[in-house]
Motif scaffolding. Structure first.
Motif, PDB file in Angstrom:
ATOM      1  N   LEU A 262      37.402  54.282   7.060  1.00  0.00           N
ATOM      2  CA  LEU A 262      36.426  53.379   6.447  1.00  0.00           C
ATOM      3  C   LEU A 262      35.045  53.598   7.076  1.00  0.00           C
ATOM      4  N   GLY A 263      35.035  53.808   8.388  1.00  0.00           N
ATOM      5  CA  GLY A 263      33.777  54.088   9.093  1.00  0.00           C
ATOM      6  C   GLY A 263      33.102  55.341   8.555  1.00  0.00           C
ATOM      7  N   LEU A 264      33.897  56.398   8.296  1.00  0.00           N
ATOM      8  CA  LEU A 264      33.338  57.646   7.763  1.00  0.00           C
ATOM      9  C   LEU A 264      32.754  57.423   6.366  1.00  0.00           C
ATOM     10  N   ALA A 265      33.469  56.647   5.556  1.00  0.00           N
ATOM     11  CA  ALA A 265      32.985  56.367   4.199  1.00  0.00           C
ATOM     12  C   ALA A 265      31.673  55.585   4.261  1.00  0.00           C
ATOM     13  N   GLN A 266      31.598  54.650   5.192  1.00  0.00           N
ATOM     14  CA  GLN A 266      30.383  53.842   5.326  1.00  0.00           C
ATOM     15  C   GLN A 266      29.221  54.692   5.868  1.00  0.00           C
ATOM     16  N   MET A 267      29.531  55.552   6.842  1.00  0.00           N
ATOM     17  CA  MET A 267      28.475  56.394   7.425  1.00  0.00           C
ATOM     18  C   MET A 267      27.923  57.379   6.399  1.00  0.00           C
ATOM     19  N   ALA A 268      28.749  57.752   5.423  1.00  0.00           N
ATOM     20  CA  ALA A 268      28.278  58.668   4.385  1.00  0.00           C
ATOM     21  C   ALA A 268      27.144  58.015   3.589  1.00  0.00           C
ATOM     22  N   ARG A 269      27.090  56.681   3.575  1.00  0.00           N
ATOM     23  CA  ARG A 269      26.021  55.980   2.851  1.00  0.00           C
ATOM     24  C   ARG A 269      25.049  55.275   3.787  1.00  0.00           C
ATOM     25  N   PHE A 270      25.087  55.648   5.074  1.00  0.00           N
ATOM     26  CA  PHE A 270      24.311  54.906   6.066  1.00  0.00           C
ATOM     27  C   PHE A 270      22.803  54.932   5.783  1.00  0.00           C
ATOM     28  N   THR A 271      22.286  56.086   5.373  1.00  0.00           N
ATOM     29  CA  THR A 271      20.843  56.193   5.085  1.00  0.00           C
ATOM     30  C   THR A 271      20.449  55.196   4.002  1.00  0.00           C
ATOM     31  N   HIS A 272      21.301  55.082   2.999  1.00  0.00           N
ATOM     32  CA  HIS A 272      21.052  54.127   1.927  1.00  0.00           C
ATOM     33  C   HIS A 272      21.086  52.690   2.460  1.00  0.00           C
ATOM     34  N   PHE A 273      22.085  52.392   3.320  1.00  0.00           N
ATOM     35  CA  PHE A 273      22.198  51.048   3.904  1.00  0.00           C
ATOM     36  C   PHE A 273      20.917  50.693   4.664  1.00  0.00           C
ATOM     37  N   LEU A 274      20.449  51.655   5.475  1.00  0.00           N
ATOM     38  CA  LEU A 274      19.231  51.432   6.271  1.00  0.00           C
ATOM     39  C   LEU A 274      18.033  51.148   5.361  1.00  0.00           C
ATOM     40  N   LYS A 275      17.920  51.956   4.301  1.00  0.00           N
ATOM     41  CA  LYS A 275      16.803  51.779   3.362  1.00  0.00           C
ATOM     42  C   LYS A 275      16.824  50.387   2.759  1.00  0.00           C
ATOM     43  N   ARG A 276      18.016  49.939   2.380  1.00  0.00           N
ATOM     44  CA  ARG A 276      18.155  48.608   1.782  1.00  0.00           C
ATOM     45  C   ARG A 276      17.758  47.522   2.779  1.00  0.00           C
ATOM     46  N   LYS A 277      18.205  47.633   4.025  1.00  0.00           N
ATOM     47  CA  LYS A 277      17.858  46.635   5.047  1.00  0.00           C
ATOM     48  C   LYS A 277      16.346  46.590   5.249  1.00  0.00           C
ATOM     49  N   HIS A 278      15.726  47.772   5.293  1.00  0.00           N
ATOM     50  CA  HIS A 278      14.268  47.818   5.468  1.00  0.00           C
ATOM     51  C   HIS A 278      13.558  47.179   4.279  1.00  0.00           C
ATOM     52  N   ALA A 279      14.054  47.462   3.080  1.00  0.00           N
ATOM     53  CA  ALA A 279      13.417  46.925   1.872  1.00  0.00           C
ATOM     54  C   ALA A 279      13.548  45.397   1.836  1.00  0.00           C
ATOM     55  N   ILE A 280      14.717  44.892   2.226  1.00  0.00           N
ATOM     56  CA  ILE A 280      14.928  43.436   2.245  1.00  0.00           C
ATOM     57  C   ILE A 280      13.947  42.783   3.230  1.00  0.00           C
ATOM     58  N   ALA A 281      13.843  43.373   4.425  1.00  0.00           N
ATOM     59  CA  ALA A 281      12.945  42.815   5.450  1.00  0.00           C
ATOM     60  C   ALA A 281      11.500  42.826   4.955  1.00  0.00           C
ATOM     61  N   LYS A 282      11.120  43.930   4.297  1.00  0.00           N
ATOM     62  CA  LYS A 282       9.743  44.071   3.808  1.00  0.00           C
ATOM     63  C   LYS A 282       9.450  43.011   2.734  1.00  0.00           C
ATOM     64  N   SER A 283      10.384  42.799   1.832  1.00  0.00           N
ATOM     65  CA  SER A 283      10.171  41.794   0.781  1.00  0.00           C
ATOM     66  C   SER A 283      10.015  40.397   1.374  1.00  0.00           C
ATOM     67  N   TYR A 284      10.848  40.067   2.359  1.00  0.00           N
ATOM     68  CA  TYR A 284      10.699  38.761   3.005  1.00  0.00           C
ATOM     69  C   TYR A 284       9.311  38.640   3.628  1.00  0.00           C
ATOM     70  N   ARG A 285       8.894  39.682   4.340  1.00  0.00           N
ATOM     71  CA  ARG A 285       7.596  39.617   5.026  1.00  0.00           C
ATOM     72  C   ARG A 285       6.459  39.438   4.044  1.00  0.00           C
ATOM     73  N   GLU A 286       6.499  40.222   2.967  1.00  0.00           N
ATOM     74  CA  GLU A 286       5.405  40.158   1.999  1.00  0.00           C
ATOM     75  C   GLU A 286       5.374  38.823   1.267  1.00  0.00           C
ATOM     76  N   SER A 287       6.548  38.295   0.950  1.00  0.00           N
ATOM     77  CA  SER A 287       6.582  37.054   0.168  1.00  0.00           C
ATOM     78  C   SER A 287       6.381  35.809   1.018  1.00  0.00           C
ATOM     79  N   LEU A 288       6.594  35.914   2.315  1.00  0.00           N
ATOM     80  CA  LEU A 288       6.569  34.699   3.138  1.00  0.00           C
ATOM     81  C   LEU A 288       5.371  34.634   4.083  1.00  0.00           C
ATOM     82  N   LYS A 289       4.440  35.615   3.929  1.00  0.00           N
ATOM     83  CA  LYS A 289       3.288  35.532   4.837  1.00  0.00           C
ATOM     84  C   LYS A 289       2.346  34.421   4.360  1.00  0.00           C
TER      85      LYS A 289
END
Ligand SMILES: *Cc1c(COP(=O)(O)O)cnc(C)c1O
Length: 398
Positions: A262-289
Motif C-alpha cells: 500500500l505504501g508503494l502504491a501511495q508513493m507512486a502518487r506522492f508528487t500529486h499528493f504534495l501538489k494537492r496539499k500545497h494547493a489546499i494551503a494556498k487557497s486557504y491563505r488567499e481566501s482568508l487573508k
C-alpha cells in the motif's frame, strides 16, 4: 449542506482522511495473489528504498507505526534509564512516550509563535544556562542526569529551524532524532526533512500524507544504527532465519509486506499528493487573508512545508473569536476542525517533568485551529469551509 431526515448532515467534511484509489487496490490484490502478506516479502525492502530516496538518506527501516520507529531510533542511539531528552511540549504524545519506554525523561521546551515549532533559541539558552559539562557528558544541573538527545518535531509538516539546532547539537555532543511523522516531503533550505538530524522517523498512519494503514520508518545514513534498528524490529534475531538465536530482548515491530505494498502504491502518487496539499494551503491563505481576528500560517522563508494540515490562528485584531465557539459553529455545518494537542507537560504522565520557560505553547493550544486538508478535498467543499469559517469568526467575535 443537506440535512438527512434524521437531522444529521450529509456531505460531512472530515479533517484529514486517506486517499485510496484504484492503484492501491490493484497493488494490494497483486500482493495477496503473490501470498506475501506478512513481515517477510520483497515489497518491504522496495518501500524502504523508495522512502530512503524520497528523504535523501542511505538507509531506511520500516516499522509497524511511527511510535515504534521513534522507540527503535532511541534504542539504537543507546538512550536508557536516567538519560534526558529535549523535546517540544506542543506535539502529539507519541513523540514523547517512546522516550519513557527506554526509561529516559523528557524536558519540555516551548513553541515559537510564528510557525508553532520547537523554540530553538530557548533550547540554546537552556543548554547554556542549565547544563554543565562533565568530561564528555552534558549534565542537567537541576536533575544531575545526563542530557543525550534533542527531538525536533516538524508539527503540521512545517520544518523546525534545523541549522541552528544542529549547531547546538554538535557543540554539546547531542544526538538529534527528527520526529518527521507529519512531514514527509517537506524541504528545509533545499534539504529533505528526515535527512537533517542523525535519524528521522516517519509515520504512515491513516491521517498522514501517505498511509499504509498503520506504518512507520526510520531513516539514517549510519549503517550501524540501521542494522541495530532492523535487528530490534525483528525479535533481536542474531543470525539467519532458520536457527532461532536471539541475543537480546527484541520487538515485533516489522512492517508487513501487505502494508508495504500500500505504501508503494501511495508513493507512486506522492508528487500529486504534495501538489494537492500545497494547493489546499494556498487557497486557504488567499481566501482568508485580511480577516479580522484570524491569521493564516505562512511557510517560513527558509522552507517549503508539505502542508500536511492547514491551520489558522485566532489572533490579531480584537475582539478575538473563541476557538471552541468557532469549532462548534463549523461542526454544526458538518465541518470537522481540530485544535492543536494539549501540551504534553499538562498531561498526567508528564506533569512532574521539567519544563523550560514555557510562554507560547498554551497560548497556541487555545488559538490554533486545524482545517480540513485531505488530499481529496474538492474545491467546492473547501469553499464551504472557507465561507463557514468567515461567518463563524464574524459571529464569534461579536
Ligand atoms: C502520528 C505521529 C506520531 C506517531 O505515529 P503513529 O504511526 O501514529 O504511531 C508521532 N509523532 C507525531 C508528531 C505524529 O503526528
Amino acid at each position: 449542506m443537506k440535512k438527512r431526515v434524521d437531522g444529521s448532515i450529509k456531505n460531512k467534511i472530515p479533517l484529514c482522511v486517506p486517499h485510496i484509489g484504484k492503484e492501491d487496490l490493484m497493488y494490494i490484490q497483486h500482493a495477496l495473489k503473490s501470498n506475501w502478506v506478512s513481515s517477510v516479502g520483497p515489497d518491504v525492502e522496495r518501500f524502504e528504498s523508495v522512502v530512503a530516496r524520497e528523504s535523501g538518506r542511505a538507509f531506511a527501516v520500516a516499522t509497524v507505526n511511527g511510535t515504534s520507529a521513534l522507540h527503535l531510533a532511541f534504542l539504537a542511539m543507546g538512550l536508557g534509564p536516567g538519560d534526558e531528552v529535549l523535546v517540544p511540549t506542543l506535539t502529539f504524545i507519541a513523540s514523547i512516550n517512546p522516550i519513557r519506554y527506554t526509561g529516559a525523561w523528557p524536558i519540555f521546551m516551548d513553541a515559537e509563535p510564528s510557525f508553532f515549532q520547537m523554540d530553538v533559541a530557548k533550547t540554546a539558552e537552556f543548554l547554556k544556562n542549565n547544563c554543565r559539562r562533565d568530561g564528555r557528558s552534558l549534565i542537567n544541573k537541576s536533575s544531575g542526569r545526563r542530557v543525550r538527545a534533542i527531538v525536533p518535531v516538524h508539527i503540521l509538516g512545517h520544518p523546525v529551524d534545523m541549522d541552528p539546532l544542529m549547531v547546538l547539537a554538535r557543540r554539546y555532543g547531542l544526538t538529534v532524532i527528527e520526529d518527521a511523522a507529519e512531514a514527509l516531503g517537506s524541504v528545509y533550505r533545499g534539504r529533505r526533512v528526515g535527512s537533517l538530524g542523525d535519524m528521522g522517523c516517519f509515520s504512515f498512519n491513516g491521517n498522514k500524507i501517505i498511509t499504509t494503514g498503520a506504518g512507520g520508518m526510520v531513516v539514517t545514513d549510519n549503517p550501524e544504527w540501521a542494522e541495530r534498528i532492523r535487528y530490534y524490529s525483528t525479535q533481536a534475531r542474531c543470525s539467519s532465519r532458520e536457527d532461532f538465536i536471539h541475543d537480546d530482548i527484541g520487538f515485533n515491530y516489522r512492517l508487513s509486506n501487505l502494508q508495504a505494498v500500500l505504501g508503494l502504491a501511495q508513493m507512486a502518487r506522492f508528487t500529486h499528493f504534495l501538489k494537492r496539499k500545497h494547493a489546499i494551503a494556498k487557497s486557504y491563505r488567499e481566501s482568508l487573508k485580511n480577516i479580522a481576528g484570524l491569521r493564516c500560517i505562512e511557510d517560513a522563508p527558509w522552507c517549503c512545508s508539505n502542508s500536511w494540515l492547514s491551520a489558522v490562528c485566532l489572533a490579531g485584531e480584537k475582539p478575538i473569536p473563541k476557538l471552541s465557539v468557532v469549532r462548534a459553529h463549523l461542526a454544526l455545518r458538518g465541518i470537522e476542525s481540530r485544535p492543536l494537542w494539549k501540551p504534553i507537560h499538562r498531561q498526567r504522565p508528564y506533569r512532574r517533568c521539567e519544563t523550560y520557560r514555557l510562554e507560547w505553547a498554551d497560548w497556541l493550544h487555545d488559538r490554533v485551529l486545524c482545517l480540513p486538508s485531505s488530499v481529496g478535498l474538492t474545491w467546492s467543499d473547501q469553499r464551504r469551509v472557507i465561507a463557514s469559517l468567515k461567518e463563524s469568526v464574524r459571529e464569534a467575535a461579536q
